[in-house]
Design an enzyme around this catalytic site. Sequence first.
Site: not given
Length: 873
Positions: A261, A308, A702, A706
């Site tokens: 993890v 173009d 996490n 975070d």
Amino acid sequence: MNEAAPPSLGLTTREANTRLKVHGPNTLKGLRSVKWHEILLRQFASTLILILLFAAIVAGILGEFVDAIAIAAIVILNGALGFVQEWRAENTLQALRSLLAETALVFRDGREQKIDVKDVVPGDLVIVEAGDRVPADIVLSQALALRVDEAVLTGESEPVAKVSGQADEDQDKELFMGTSVVHGRGTGLVRATGMQTEFGRIAALTGSVHSEPTSLQRKLGELGRQLGLLAFGLCLLVVVTGVLTGKDLAVLVLTGLSLAVAVVPEGLPAVVTVTLALGATAMTKRRALARRLQAIETLGAASVICTDKTGTLTENKMTVSALWCGGTRVDVTGVGYDPIGVFEVEGAEVDPRTLPSLREALNCGFVCSHAHLEEQNGAWQAIGEPTELALVVAALKAFPSQEMARNLVGEFPFSSERKMMSVIVTVPEGFKVCAKGAPEAILPLCTRMMMGSGAVAMTSSQRSEIQSTYEAFADNGNRVLALAIKTVSGADVPQDEAEADLIFLGLAAIIDPPRTEVPKAVASARRAGIDIVMITGDAPRTAAAIGNSIGLEDVKPIMGEALDAMSSAELTDLLKQGRLFARTTPEHKLRIVECLQDQDAIVAMTGDGVNDAPALRKADIGIAMGIRGTDVSKDVADLVLLDDNFATIVAAIEEGRRQYTNIKKFVRYLLTSNAGEVVAIIGSLIIGGPLIFLPIHILWMNLITDGPTALTLGLEKGESDIMKRPPRHMSDSIIGRDGLFIILIFALYTGTATLFAFYSHLEHGVLYAQTVAFTTMILLEKFSVFAFRSFSEPVYRIGFFSNPLLLLAVTATVALQCAAVYWPPLQAVLSTTGLAWDTWILIIWLVTPVVVVPEILKFVREMLGKREDQKAS
């Protein structure tokens, strides 16, 4: 009626239905909306996402249901965010689709009928007139002053004159599906429908081109595989080491899961998706619609723009830029169809009424046309052929509309053989002929020339001067028309008499001018190391003139037929220098893109027509025109320009570079955070102590803390030199060698500092020590984010408050961590306990270096750089 009715009466309904069963509906395969489930499934086609799903399943099997639910939630959130953005883009694209005709006027059962275009079949007799879209490929049987805009198919900006089937073999007598009738009327038999048309042939060529994954998709996939292998390897190492040292298997599995993890940044896919979605929103504000999120960062990596000309580099509005009358050049200001501008001679403004030849020329151009300019709701609506509109607008710049009247009583229409047209109008003095056309057609018919004192006999020297002026205008990419008049006795004079002994009024130089912002955008692209390649179906002289005017100096056009004779090596050498290609075909465009990609270039290809679609699909980033683009080009594009403007591409590249730079920042930041956690876990394992973090702690770090911080890091403004850096190479890593060094240094410090905090408080119990380690790692990760805002510019340069949401995210996550430590409900979920003040003081001391040291190093580096610059100067 008999089914074998002559072509003049068209098909019967019965015969049409039979043919419809044989040939199928008149539609293009592949022009379909993307289904919602296809967009949804696309969000989960990522290695990182698959790893997270596997981790969630494993956590569930081991009974860690909180972990499993948290990981599954982030996967679902990521998919939902990506789906919403791409679905919105697809719906916006649906609103832009308007190329193909919806109905067609045909002869059925001996009478005119309007039918659904999908029911048109080969053999149908179709009628088209100005303003219509051609519903199928048609061979003309009758044509009256018929001119067709075929830019969507060929790239040619000038309307093409069409003639009937009885004309010579070398005359153009076919109409093609999807093109637009701008003048006249025609009737013809349908030759092909659906995928058998020229339009369909190119659509099929487009379908044969394989779409490649974007640069970011490849790199995130590679990163996901590397992290997956690392997670598996660490888990295996933990279990083997633990078994050999006699540790409990359940503890080993829990520790291995914690490491797995910790290695995989669960929040990364969601943060990438959200950041790209925010980038897509920013691009939309800059008039660029991203159809696929991953394409945003690819655009930022573009090293070549194949563009173009018509409508992208230019206004797509023909404009009279100058007139030559009575031996004097008169420049005309203003562009487009807004009749605002002045007339200047050698830089000084003049009144057109005071110059007889100019006044007559402007009036002649106005009456000798069928174009109209109408003001509706404060905007000018242009109706008619572009060159005629240019003459009308020029006249309205000189005279109010109420002073202008056509009063037509007769007309001798334009034809490709005559290269001119003339009309007879009533004037107070009687009747007057006004003629316009190619100088080589008009000039031989003129015997006199309008000068300041009136019409005078034309001399050979004046003819030479007119010819040289004509050539000079043409060399600058202008379409040049000559204007002439004559008084006649009545409205019924024959053509030969009406168009003989004309009085030459002057020359009008007409051009589709470059957009005013394009030269600056081209210069910005070149500073950013991006090459510009113009690929157009237009004439080489016009293309070269536009190229020179926007900053592509001294670029000589290469004809498409010359490209056919080139080897791949010769074409590669040409493209290294940057080139301009004229009169190109779809195959040419595709070959150019492939050749550039063989040189490891990241190619952005613009286009609007069916002829552009194969190259759009093959390019790393296909950019379609939102206003005038075809369904085919929009369907295969990654980005749609809502304003059809080249400058928008450069702005989107800048936005793409900012997005990719920010993605690199938060990928490095998230990996640094996770690496610090891994160092702490492995360090504790080597020491032989208890688990330093619980799996729920790692998920909290996490996902909850975070994620928001990394997301706001993705909102950093572009650095000052972002458009002065060369494009990144395809092989460049998203982490890089310098990034790996940064991750290693930060990880070693944060992991070691956390270990120190953990073991220095272990005497107070495992729960207390785990809370200390948990909190220390959170604060180290939160405050280290300031170093990741920029690794080259100190905070005083980028501005401490320039990203207020980042400050808010850090403040909020620190407050949330305090709640996790002291609020009983969160204490129960996270297995934490309250901390003493002396513990907080230690944590603050450990956190301070991650803020101060990077700023000192950046300051020193900047000072050394300035010193080196001074020595060099």
